[in-house]
Design a protein around this motif. Structure first.
Motif, PDB file in Angstrom:
ATOM      1  N   CYS A 192     -28.906  11.923  10.910  1.00 15.29           N
ATOM      2  CA  CYS A 192     -27.777  13.090  11.076  1.00 15.29           C
ATOM      3  C   CYS A 192     -28.611  13.856  12.353  1.00 15.29           C
ATOM      4  O   CYS A 192     -27.936  14.385  13.351  1.00 15.29           O
ATOM      5  N   TRP A 193     -29.703  14.125  12.296  1.00 13.09           N
ATOM      6  CA  TRP A 193     -30.372  15.124  13.270  1.00 13.09           C
ATOM      7  C   TRP A 193     -31.673  14.270  13.854  1.00 13.09           C
ATOM      8  O   TRP A 193     -32.205  13.490  13.300  1.00 13.09           O
TER       9      TRP A 193
ATOM     10  N   THR B  75     -35.252  18.438  15.785  1.00 13.37           N
ATOM     11  CA  THR B  75     -34.477  19.553  15.306  1.00 13.37           C
ATOM     12  C   THR B  75     -35.148  20.366  14.372  1.00 13.37           C
ATOM     13  O   THR B  75     -36.049  19.938  13.559  1.00 13.37           O
TER      14      THR B  75
ATOM     15  N   ARG C  37     -23.440   9.682  18.384  1.00 15.99           N
ATOM     16  CA  ARG C  37     -23.970  11.023  18.546  1.00 15.99           C
ATOM     17  C   ARG C  37     -23.499  12.248  19.203  1.00 15.99           C
ATOM     18  O   ARG C  37     -22.713  11.916  19.994  1.00 15.99           O
TER      19      ARG C  37
ATOM     20  N   LYS D 168     -23.866  16.057  21.097  1.00  9.48           N
ATOM     21  CA  LYS D 168     -24.819  16.996  21.736  1.00  9.48           C
ATOM     22  C   LYS D 168     -24.008  17.990  22.053  1.00  9.48           C
ATOM     23  O   LYS D 168     -22.854  18.133  22.423  1.00  9.48           O
TER      24      LYS D 168
ATOM     25  N   HIS E 156     -28.539  20.957  21.086  1.00 11.36           N
ATOM     26  CA  HIS E 156     -28.876  20.261  19.653  1.00 11.36           C
ATOM     27  C   HIS E 156     -28.017  18.734  19.851  1.00 11.36           C
ATOM     28  O   HIS E 156     -27.072  18.796  20.500  1.00 11.36           O
TER      29      HIS E 156
ATOM     30  N   CYS F 185     -26.834  15.593  16.970  1.00 15.99           N
ATOM     31  CA  CYS F 185     -26.575  15.277  15.694  1.00 15.99           C
ATOM     32  C   CYS F 185     -25.618  14.067  15.726  1.00 15.99           C
ATOM     33  O   CYS F 185     -25.060  13.635  16.660  1.00 15.99           O
ATOM     34  N   SER F 186     -25.380  13.464  14.439  1.00 21.74           N
ATOM     35  CA  SER F 186     -24.509  12.308  14.386  1.00 21.74           C
ATOM     36  C   SER F 186     -23.181  12.814  14.467  1.00 21.74           C
ATOM     37  O   SER F 186     -22.796  14.244  13.977  1.00 21.74           O
TER      38      SER F 186
ATOM     39  N   HIS G 207     -21.529  14.507  11.275  1.00 19.34           N
ATOM     40  CA  HIS G 207     -22.302  15.431  10.446  1.00 19.34           C
ATOM     41  C   HIS G 207     -21.490  16.436  10.279  1.00 19.34           C
ATOM     42  O   HIS G 207     -20.923  17.263  11.201  1.00 19.34           O
TER      43      HIS G 207
END
Length: 105
Positions: free
Chosen positions: A13-14, A18, A59, A61, A69, A71-72, A75
């Motif tokens: 996920c991250w 992170t 993903r 951004k 940041h 993450c998926s 998420h």
């Protein structure tokens, strides 16, 4: 800003760099261990009881407070939408949603 990306580095996920809020300090997620206390979405610190790696390709951004940041894309984030708190995936966050952000007191 939100960018959905794909690629070999898209897992979990991250990304490992992170930073999350642990009881004693902000730590990279890769440095968190079972038993560490981390800040949860309820504003309480809880012990990490399990860890796992997922393998996702898509993903997201995004910029938050001037920091990028990743993450998926699916998420979940807690947002306030129409005076109600709801969990939505980052790719479904609307411009008028208010992102709930917890900070250490």
């Amino acid at each position: 800003e939100l960018y959905i990306v794909e690629g070999q580095s898209a897992s979990g996920c991250w990304v490992s760099s992170t930073k999350i809020t642990a009881y004693d300090d902000a730590k990279k997620i890769s440095d968190i261990k079972i038993g560490d206390k981390v800040l949860t979405h309820t504003g309480e610190y809880k012990n990490v009881v399990d860890m796992f790696i997922t393998h996702k390709r898509k993903r997201a951004k995004f910029m938050l407070g001037g920091v990028e940041h990743v993450c998926s894309a699916d998420h979940p984030f807690l947002v306030q939408r129409n005076k109600t708190y709801v969990w939505v995936s980052i790719e479904k966050i609307r411009k008028d949603d208010v992102l709930v952000i917890l900070t250490k007191k």
